[in-house]
Design an enzyme around this catalytic site. Structure first.
Site, PDB file in Angstrom:
ATOM      1  N   ALA A 240       0.845  -1.292  -0.096  1.00  0.00           N
ATOM      2  CA  ALA A 240      -0.027  -0.028   0.015  1.00  0.00           C
ATOM      3  C   ALA A 240       0.860   1.383   0.226  1.00  0.00           C
ATOM      4  CB  ALA A 240      -0.880  -0.061   1.301  1.00  0.00           C
ATOM      5  N   ARG A 241       1.882   1.175   0.473  1.00  0.00           N
ATOM      6  CA  ARG A 241       2.663   2.506   0.629  1.00  0.00           C
ATOM      7  C   ARG A 241       3.057   3.380  -0.737  1.00  0.00           C
ATOM      8  NH1 ARG A 241       6.264  -0.321   5.640  1.00  0.00           N
ATOM      9  NH2 ARG A 241       5.031   0.271   7.426  1.00  0.00           N
ATOM     10  N   TYR A 360      -0.167   8.222   8.460  1.00  0.00           N
ATOM     11  CA  TYR A 360      -0.818   6.846   8.468  1.00  0.00           C
ATOM     12  C   TYR A 360      -0.011   5.917   7.620  1.00  0.00           C
ATOM     13  CZ  TYR A 360      -3.358   8.643   4.159  1.00  0.00           C
ATOM     14  OH  TYR A 360      -4.051   9.009   2.937  1.00  0.00           O
ATOM     15  N   GLU A 361      -0.347   4.554   7.743  1.00  0.00           N
ATOM     16  CA  GLU A 361       0.225   3.464   7.141  1.00  0.00           C
ATOM     17  C   GLU A 361       1.739   3.339   7.225  1.00  0.00           C
ATOM     18  OE1 GLU A 361      -1.242   2.501   2.990  1.00  0.00           O
ATOM     19  OE2 GLU A 361      -3.213   3.534   3.442  1.00  0.00           O
ATOM     20  N   GLY A 362       2.060   3.779   8.256  1.00  0.00           N
ATOM     21  CA  GLY A 362       3.389   3.865   8.971  1.00  0.00           C
ATOM     22  C   GLY A 362       3.895   5.157   8.732  1.00  0.00           C
TER      23      GLY A 362
END
Length: 377
Positions: A240-241, A360-362
């Site tokens: 996703a990143r 978000y997402e890390g």
């Protein structure tokens, strides 16, 4: 190296641009104000095939490559990062099933989002953000079932989804070795939606709390084996990143285009501010940063499509593009001056939206650790 898009990709880009221009950009400030995505827009996104982008052809999806998906997110990011986040959350929730689910699980999960419904990825908790090993939601085996108890927070699409991938600890006090992923349907008894978050940015995107109170689900809903949840979550975030990077690039590009237009029209001391060298330097820096971010995003996606290891490149793309979005949008507010600080122009919205890209997402701090670990170990 080939920097050209295929004819199919160019046609896809044009279709998304037209959708954004007609259905998203004119309503972006309104959705930001209300804090809700327009219900009719979700229908339009479904009709355009935006809600099941990651579903393979064999499960009745479009079967798109990563470069094409990034192209879509970049265009959506130009229109509204909150809308792009809503769409991307469906993909995020799909990846655990896509990478580690059984055929039956894929049939079940993908049939939901193929029908235009929403999905959510539920990992974060009040006490567990970057530290996935601190997940306190429990999953206790009871015959052919698991009973889930706990609370999730900051869940994108949490209040509008029909199906969820929920991470819980199936081995008490085992940390990441007990983390396990489960498919949970919204109408399961004991499952409920808590408070909506009143956010600084990406306000069109629904973000809320989820409560699991003795939620009893079949063991067949477990994705992978017990204790594989951490590996599944990391694979999901790797996938996703680059797309967070793509949304960041689109957001930065939209802000940049606003600054260019404004600097040509705004006059001070009898001439456009675009003629002032310090403004020109800011414009040049923005252009370089956006292009560098774009190239990192598309390289990471290309590597994914080629089946090459890409965890480091995914982290680089997300981190650099998110930092770029924050820097560019801040500079755009500066170029617009007092007007940039008002809600009459979208500059301040771009700036507010950009901040979450670094979180978000890390978080971008975590991305730097991922990059360093891939280099050093």
């Amino acid at each position: 190296m080939d920097f050209h898009f295929t004819p199919d990709q160019l046609a896809l880009k044009k279709m998304v641009q037209e959708l954004v221009a007609k259905e998203i950009t004119p309503y972006a400030l309104e959705m930001d104000k209300t804090g809700e995505i327009r219900p009719e827009l979700l229908k339009k996104l479904d009709e355009a095939g935006m809600l099941n982008l990651t579903v393979p052809e064999e499960y009745d999806g479009p079967g798109l490559d990563a470069v094409s998906i990034a192209l879509i997110y970049e265009e959506l990011g130009k229109g509204c990062a909150g809308v792009a986040t809503t769409v991307a959350a469906n993909a995020l929730a799909s990846y655990p099933v896509l990478t580690s689910g059984t055929d039956e699980q894929k049939q079940k999960f993908f049939s939901v989002i193929n029908s235009g419904k929403m999905a959510a990825f539920a990992l974060t908790e009040p006490g567990a953000g970057s530290d996935a090993g601190a997940v306190a939601t429990s999953a206790v085996k009871d015959g052919d079932y698991y009973v889930l108890n706990g609370t999730k927070c900051f869940i994108t699409n949490g209040g509008i989804a029909d199906i969820y991938v929920v991470f819980a600890n199936a081995r008490k006090s085992a940390g990441i070795r007990g983390l396990t992923a489960f498919i949970v349907e919204r109408d399961t008894p004991g499952f409920s939606v808590g408070k909506d978050e009143d956010k600084m940015g990406i306000r069109a995107s629904n973000t809320c709390e989820l409560i699991l109170d003795n939620v009893r689900i079949p063991a067949a809903n477990r994705i992978g084996r017990e204790g594989e949840g951490f590996k599944i979550a990391m694979k999901t975030l790797d996938a996703a990143r680059p797309f967070v990077g793509a949304v960041s690039v689109g957001l930065a590009q939209a802000a940049f285009e606003l600054a260019v237009k404004y600097s040509r029209e705004r006059e001070q001391f009898g001439k456009p501010i675009a003629s002032f060298q310090l403004v020109q330097a800011m414009i040049a820096d923005m252009a370089m940063q956006i292009e560098a971010a774009r190239l990192l995003v598309y390289k990471a996606c290309w590597m994914k499509d080629q089946g090459l290891p890409y965890a480091k490149e995914a982290a680089m793309a997300k981190c650099f593009a998110a930092d770029t979005a924050m820097k560019v949008t801040t500079d755009v507010v500066q170029v617009l001056g007092g007007y940039g600080y008002t809600k009459d122009y979208p500059a301040e919205k771009y700036m507010r939206d950009a901040k979450i890209m670094q979180i978000y997402e890390g978080t971008n701090q975590i991305q730097r650790l991922v990059i360093a670990n891939n280099i050093l170990y």
